[in-house]
Scaffold this motif. Structure first.
Motif, PDB file in Angstrom:
ATOM      1  N   ALA A   1     -52.925  -9.085 -17.128  1.00  0.00           N
ATOM      2  CA  ALA A   1     -52.913  -7.927 -17.796  1.00  0.00           C
ATOM      3  C   ALA A   1     -53.608  -6.810 -17.283  1.00  0.00           C
ATOM      4  O   ALA A   1     -53.129  -5.622 -17.335  1.00  0.00           O
ATOM      5  CB  ALA A   1     -53.202  -8.311 -19.230  1.00  0.00           C
ATOM      6  N   VAL A   2     -55.135  -6.981 -17.240  1.00  0.00           N
ATOM      7  CA  VAL A   2     -55.808  -6.086 -16.768  1.00  0.00           C
ATOM      8  C   VAL A   2     -56.613  -6.637 -15.467  1.00  0.00           C
ATOM      9  O   VAL A   2     -57.530  -7.301 -15.642  1.00  0.00           O
ATOM     10  CB  VAL A   2     -56.925  -5.798 -17.629  1.00  0.00           C
ATOM     11  N   PRO A   3     -56.251  -6.242 -14.289  1.00  0.00           N
ATOM     12  CA  PRO A   3     -57.130  -6.983 -13.057  1.00  0.00           C
ATOM     13  C   PRO A   3     -58.422  -6.868 -13.328  1.00  0.00           C
ATOM     14  O   PRO A   3     -58.896  -5.570 -13.561  1.00  0.00           O
ATOM     15  CB  PRO A   3     -56.242  -5.869 -11.793  1.00  0.00           C
ATOM     16  N   GLY A   4     -59.293  -7.635 -12.980  1.00  0.00           N
ATOM     17  CA  GLY A   4     -60.734  -7.622 -12.977  1.00  0.00           C
ATOM     18  C   GLY A   4     -61.181  -8.374 -14.596  1.00  0.00           C
ATOM     19  O   GLY A   4     -62.308  -8.689 -14.635  1.00  0.00           O
ATOM     20  N   LEU A   5     -60.391  -8.302 -15.569  1.00  0.00           N
ATOM     21  CA  LEU A   5     -60.850  -8.480 -16.792  1.00  0.00           C
ATOM     22  C   LEU A   5     -61.160 -10.094 -16.877  1.00  0.00           C
ATOM     23  O   LEU A   5     -62.015 -10.520 -17.783  1.00  0.00           O
ATOM     24  CB  LEU A   5     -59.813  -8.203 -17.824  1.00  0.00           C
ATOM     25  N   GLY A   6     -60.478 -10.683 -16.035  1.00  0.00           N
ATOM     26  CA  GLY A   6     -60.617 -12.184 -16.010  1.00  0.00           C
ATOM     27  C   GLY A   6     -62.357 -12.670 -15.497  1.00  0.00           C
ATOM     28  O   GLY A   6     -62.548 -13.608 -15.819  1.00  0.00           O
ATOM     29  N   ASP A   7     -62.833 -11.709 -14.887  1.00  0.00           N
ATOM     30  CA  ASP A   7     -64.179 -11.887 -14.373  1.00  0.00           C
ATOM     31  C   ASP A   7     -65.265 -12.018 -15.798  1.00  0.00           C
ATOM     32  O   ASP A   7     -66.290 -12.316 -15.980  1.00  0.00           O
ATOM     33  CB  ASP A   7     -64.776 -10.904 -13.661  1.00  0.00           C
ATOM     34  N   ARG A   8     -64.603 -11.769 -16.900  1.00  0.00           N
ATOM     35  CA  ARG A   8     -65.492 -11.690 -18.294  1.00  0.00           C
ATOM     36  C   ARG A   8     -65.416 -13.001 -18.928  1.00  0.00           C
ATOM     37  O   ARG A   8     -65.905 -13.126 -19.957  1.00  0.00           O
ATOM     38  CB  ARG A   8     -64.928 -10.567 -19.162  1.00  0.00           C
ATOM     39  N   VAL A   9     -64.804 -14.059 -18.169  1.00  0.00           N
ATOM     40  CA  VAL A   9     -64.397 -15.311 -18.727  1.00  0.00           C
ATOM     41  C   VAL A   9     -65.018 -16.310 -17.831  1.00  0.00           C
ATOM     42  O   VAL A   9     -64.934 -16.241 -16.592  1.00  0.00           O
ATOM     43  CB  VAL A   9     -63.104 -15.574 -19.114  1.00  0.00           C
ATOM     44  N   ALA A  10     -65.853 -17.393 -18.389  1.00  0.00           N
ATOM     45  CA  ALA A  10     -66.503 -18.562 -17.415  1.00  0.00           C
ATOM     46  C   ALA A  10     -66.248 -19.655 -18.104  1.00  0.00           C
ATOM     47  O   ALA A  10     -66.158 -19.813 -19.414  1.00  0.00           O
ATOM     48  CB  ALA A  10     -67.885 -18.001 -17.007  1.00  0.00           C
ATOM     49  N   ALA A  11     -66.532 -20.805 -17.537  1.00  0.00           N
ATOM     50  CA  ALA A  11     -66.746 -22.118 -17.997  1.00  0.00           C
ATOM     51  C   ALA A  11     -68.137 -22.479 -18.130  1.00  0.00           C
ATOM     52  O   ALA A  11     -69.016 -22.082 -17.070  1.00  0.00           O
ATOM     53  CB  ALA A  11     -65.887 -23.179 -17.012  1.00  0.00           C
ATOM     54  N   TYR A  12     -68.609 -23.437 -18.755  1.00  0.00           N
ATOM     55  CA  TYR A  12     -69.856 -23.906 -19.013  1.00  0.00           C
ATOM     56  C   TYR A  12     -69.877 -25.308 -19.101  1.00  0.00           C
ATOM     57  O   TYR A  12     -69.233 -25.852 -20.205  1.00  0.00           O
ATOM     58  CB  TYR A  12     -70.770 -23.270 -20.086  1.00  0.00           C
ATOM     59  N   ARG A  13     -70.575 -26.267 -18.324  1.00  0.00           N
ATOM     60  CA  ARG A  13     -70.548 -27.643 -18.876  1.00  0.00           C
ATOM     61  C   ARG A  13     -71.782 -28.412 -18.139  1.00  0.00           C
ATOM     62  O   ARG A  13     -72.362 -27.902 -17.376  1.00  0.00           O
ATOM     63  CB  ARG A  13     -69.179 -28.259 -18.210  1.00  0.00           C
ATOM     64  N   ALA A  14     -72.079 -29.664 -18.416  1.00  0.00           N
ATOM     65  CA  ALA A  14     -72.875 -30.362 -17.684  1.00  0.00           C
ATOM     66  C   ALA A  14     -72.235 -30.699 -16.379  1.00  0.00           C
ATOM     67  O   ALA A  14     -71.078 -30.588 -15.997  1.00  0.00           O
ATOM     68  CB  ALA A  14     -73.210 -31.740 -18.663  1.00  0.00           C
ATOM     69  N   GLY A  15     -73.182 -31.109 -15.534  1.00  0.00           N
ATOM     70  CA  GLY A  15     -72.760 -31.354 -13.983  1.00  0.00           C
ATOM     71  C   GLY A  15     -72.958 -30.017 -13.370  1.00  0.00           C
ATOM     72  O   GLY A  15     -72.757 -30.075 -11.753  1.00  0.00           O
TER      73      GLY A  15
END
Length: 806
Positions: free
Chosen positions: A347-361
């Motif tokens: 939708a908006v190139p680069g906007l995906g960088d504002r999302v991440a995953a967080y988990r143990a490991g």
């Protein structure tokens, strides 16, 4: 004013107060299109005002000023009440809602004591490193002279550890480090322990099942070492709202504990939506594993909860709404984050960088950077496991997405409470998985709202926990008869078994550990040491998976996700604890399959209900991962099944089971050829609904059904705890059997499918590919059981020794 002991972390895009939840929910519902509304229920939790009280008279002026600099001018009533009790020497648990300022309730007496007594020390225990790091920031931010707070965990550089032991007066750690590092090295910690004034046990509701039972004895070992130095610290516990917190805290610590439960903090309103993903186009699609009932049957399939959550997360981030998505598994968190990133970048190139995953490991550096980015607003969306469910300060979030029932109402409200800007309105959405319990809950909101949360289940008398913990205690210092009282019921029998096994030697002065090496004890019941995931070409350590999950997650050929990058496992070396992987983006996913056998070891208690028998007892379970399926990501189509050569695992645990006479099944219309499928379907649904009664989820428990079991000589359905010695879940199932199985029957009957689907009788963890299954047969089986079982509250027959089931 914001709840005490919280720090604003940024507010993201401006919006009118209170407008976001309803508007965002409207947008999310509109995106689905079609006639079917995915929202089955909307619950409005109203806002409430707070009640402040003066600071306790004993609060030092320096501490009042430090809190005032942080924006806290007076405590809430429950904070002052808990602090007064603790300062007076009473062990106390404060069990109030998310963002109610529980941290101030224990910081206030602890820090006041440190300021008044320059020699006193405080030990803080958190179940996760992220929470300990968050608390370190909070305590250090008060800038109090002489407190010198520091974290002491597996990430602490060795060069800093000696300084912490000698100079820190507020040490933040976790039960694992207390067990592996502090207590075995108690001689090095003697100066700290002989001056220990408070032990803070944060988020104590997380200490349940086998993990909680282990932690209860780690705390008893801590009390024992303190007593050797003439010290009796006050225990200060913090918990999410839970059923009977005083009893649970008392069982955890072995001490009488007073409870403070009346939450006096202000709370913003919450709009809570229950969301059922729509059915996939085409009316019917292959069921899980390609089979629903007999060969060729088709079942309706709903859109994946992971895909639905990812799309909702992407839509929320695109709207500028800061959102946290809780996902049940590590792999699921990676999938949700990666899918949301792709959608946003399209939708908006680069906007995906504002999302991440967080988990143990993740490695330490990765975790800390993600926490920093979330706190400072660099990230708008985060897909996390329950590692961020706990009290990490996340003020500034607008919305929470909960992908699948988190296991307990306590966790549900804990996760939902992560949203809300300093008392502003918030949105929480529970996205149902295609699972019997999730489906039941989104269509029975009365099971979620307006009901008390569960009590925490743990069993310190579990011999598979007690004996190893007594061995650890003896390795730290010889056990005495007085110590056995400290460790509670079953301690003498456990010590005798250790003597018989040659682990302890009895002398006139006590029982002595006989070996040079310390006992190896896994607190979390995860089945062994972590397995390292290593990129074969570079030798780079990507992360770890727990030993108990390695057979399923990182077997040869498995697809492994890390930070959105896909890897395929080349080999798994269980002896060295290492899985070698290479980067690859296949268009298929992998699903391990196992086989299980079970024998009855003994019966603790039973109910004779004519043609039906209900039993509780010990069983031996043997399971082995024998193959894995490759399934097309786009359609779920099974590509092939590939064999695996992995060792079998054996488990002595506790189970609940029921038997039925063949005559009763025949009278109910279950033909002999349909008995295996009927029992199998009932077993799946019963496992799926048990978390409604006990503080567990379906991954904590296992099951087996058979038309003729050699030990019972009857058609039988077993449900067992997936931990050595049991975790208390089977006992809970036995005690609530009629209620549990009634809910199971209702969930099957109310499902709209014809032959059975993942929403009622199919299981995502079935080792037989969900075949055979008979939904109509399961209803008849449960009708027979419910017609004969005593009503809820009826007493079971007394235990008849260690007799076999009949």
């Amino acid at each position: 004013m914001p709840p005490a002991a919280t720090v604003a972390a940024g507010h993201g895009p401006d919006r009118p107060p209170g407008a976001a939840p309803a508007e965002l929910l409207r947008r999310l519902r509109a995106r689905t299109g079609g006639d079917a509304d995915p929202v089955t229920h909307v619950e409005r939790v109203p806002a409430r005002p707070g009640e402040q009280v003066p600071w306790p008279q004993w609060t030092p002026e320096e501490l009042r000023a430090a809190f005032a600099r942080r924006g806290v001018v007076a405590p809430w009533r429950h904070q002052a009440e808990a602090a007064d009790l603790a300062y007076a020497g009473t062990h106390v648990v404060v069990a109030t809602g998310t963002a109610s300022g529980k941290s101030l309730a224990y910081q206030l007496p602890a820090l006041a004591t440190l300021l008044a007594d320059p020699r006193a020390t405080v030990l803080y225990l958190a179940p996760t490193k992220a929470l300990a790091a968050d608390q370190l920031r909070a305590v250090a931010g008060l800038e109090l002279d002489g407190v010198r707070p520091a974290t002491y965990d597996g990430d602490t550089p060795r060069a800093e550890r000696e300084w912490i032991r000698r100079h820190s007066r507020f040490v933040l750690t976790n039960p694992d480090m207390l067990h592996h590092g502090v207590l075995p090295g108690h001689a090095h910690w003697s100066g700290f322990l002989r001056r220990l004034a408070y032990v803070v046990v944060d988020e104590c509701h997380t200490y349940r099942g086998v993990f909680g039972s282990h932690v209860s004895h780690v705390l008893r070992r801590l009390r024992r070492q303190c007593a050797r130095f003439g010290r009796t610290p006050v225990f200060l516990l913090a918990s999410a709202t839970s059923g009977d917190p005083a009893t649970a805290a008392g069982r955890l610590t072995g001490l009488p504990v007073a409870a403070v439960t009346d939450d006096a903090s202000p709370r913003g309103g919450v709009t809570f939506a229950l969301w059922e993903p729509p059915l996939l186009p085409g009316d019917h699609a292959p069921g899980a594993g390609g089979q629903a009932g007999g060969a060729g049957d088709l079942a309706p399939v709903r859109r994946s909860a992971l895909r639905e959550t990812a799309d909702l997360l992407a839509d929320a981030v695109a709207s500028g709404v800061r959102t946290l998505a809780f996902v049940r598994s590590r792999k699921g968190a990676e999938v949700v984050a990666a899918t949301a990133r792709r959608a946003l970048d399209e939708a908006v190139p680069g906007l995906g960088d504002r999302v991440a995953a967080y988990r143990a490991g993740y490695l330490r550096e990765e975790r800390r950077e993600l926490e920093r980015a979330l706190l400072h607003g660099d990230l708008l969306g985060l897909a996390s496991t329950n590692a961020l469910e706990l009290g990490v300060d996340l003020v500034g979030l607008d919305a929470v997405l909960i992908c699948g029932w988190p296991g307990t109402r306590a966790s549900l409200w804990q996760q939902a409470g992560r949203a809300g800007r300093s008392g502003d309105e918030a949105l929480a959405v529970l996205v149902a998985r295609d699972d019997p319990l999730d489906t039941y809950l989104v269509h029975h909101p009365e099971a979620l709202f307006g009901r008390p949360v569960e009590a925490t289940v743990l069993d310190p008398a579990n011999p598979y926990v007690l004996a190893p913990q007594l061995a650890c205690a003896a390795a730290e210092a010889p056990l005495t008869p007085a110590d056995l009282d400290l460790f509670g019921d079953g301690a003498k029998e456990a010590v005798d078994s250790l003597v018989a096994a040659g682990a302890l030697r009895q002398r006139p002065t006590g029982w002595y550990w006989r070996h040079r090496e310390r006992p190896e004890v896994d607190l979390r019941g995860e089945g062994g040491a972590p397995v390292c995931v290593v990129e074969a070409a570079t030798g780079r350590l990507l992360g770890t998976v727990d030993g108990g999950s390695a057979h399923f997650l990182v077997h040869a050929g498995a697809v492994h996700l890390h930070q959105g990058v896909s890897y395929v496992v080349d080999s798994l070396d269980l002896d060295d604890g290492c899985a070698l992987v290479h980067p690859e983006e296949p268009d298929w996913s992998t699903h391990a399959r196992d086989v299980t056998s079970l024998t009855v070891a003994s019966v603790r208690s039973y109910v004779d209900a004519g043609p039906v028998g209900l039993f509780l007892g010990e069983v031996d379970v043997t399971s082995q991962v024998v193959s894995y399926q490759r399934r097309r990501i786009s359609s779920g189509e099974v590509i092939d099944t590939r064999p695996l050569d992995l060792p079998a695992r054996e488990l002595r645990t506790v189970a609940v089971w029921f038997t039925l006479s063949p005559e009763s099944l025949a009278a109910a219309g279950v033909e002999p050829a349909d008995v295996p499928g009927a029992l199998h379907a009932a077993e799946h649904a019963a496992i799926g609904l048990l978390p409604l009664m006990a503080t567990c989820d379906r991954w904590d428990i296992g099951g087996l059904s058979t038309a003729l079991h050699p030990d019972t000589e009857a058609p039988t359905v077993f449900v067992y705890d997936g931990h050595p010695g049991g975790a208390g879940f089977a006992e809970r199932a036995y005690g609530t059997a009629a209620q549990w199985l009634r809910a199971t029957r209702d969930a099957i009957a109310e499902c709209g499918c014809e032959a059975g689907c993942p929403s009622c009788v199919q299981s995502p963890k079935c080792g037989n590919g969900n075949n055979p299954l008979s939904k109509p047969g399961a209803l008849r089986v449960l009708d027979v059981v419910l017609a004969n079982l005593p009503a809820p509250g009826a007493a079971a027959l007394p235990r008849q020794g260690d007799r076999r089931a009949e």
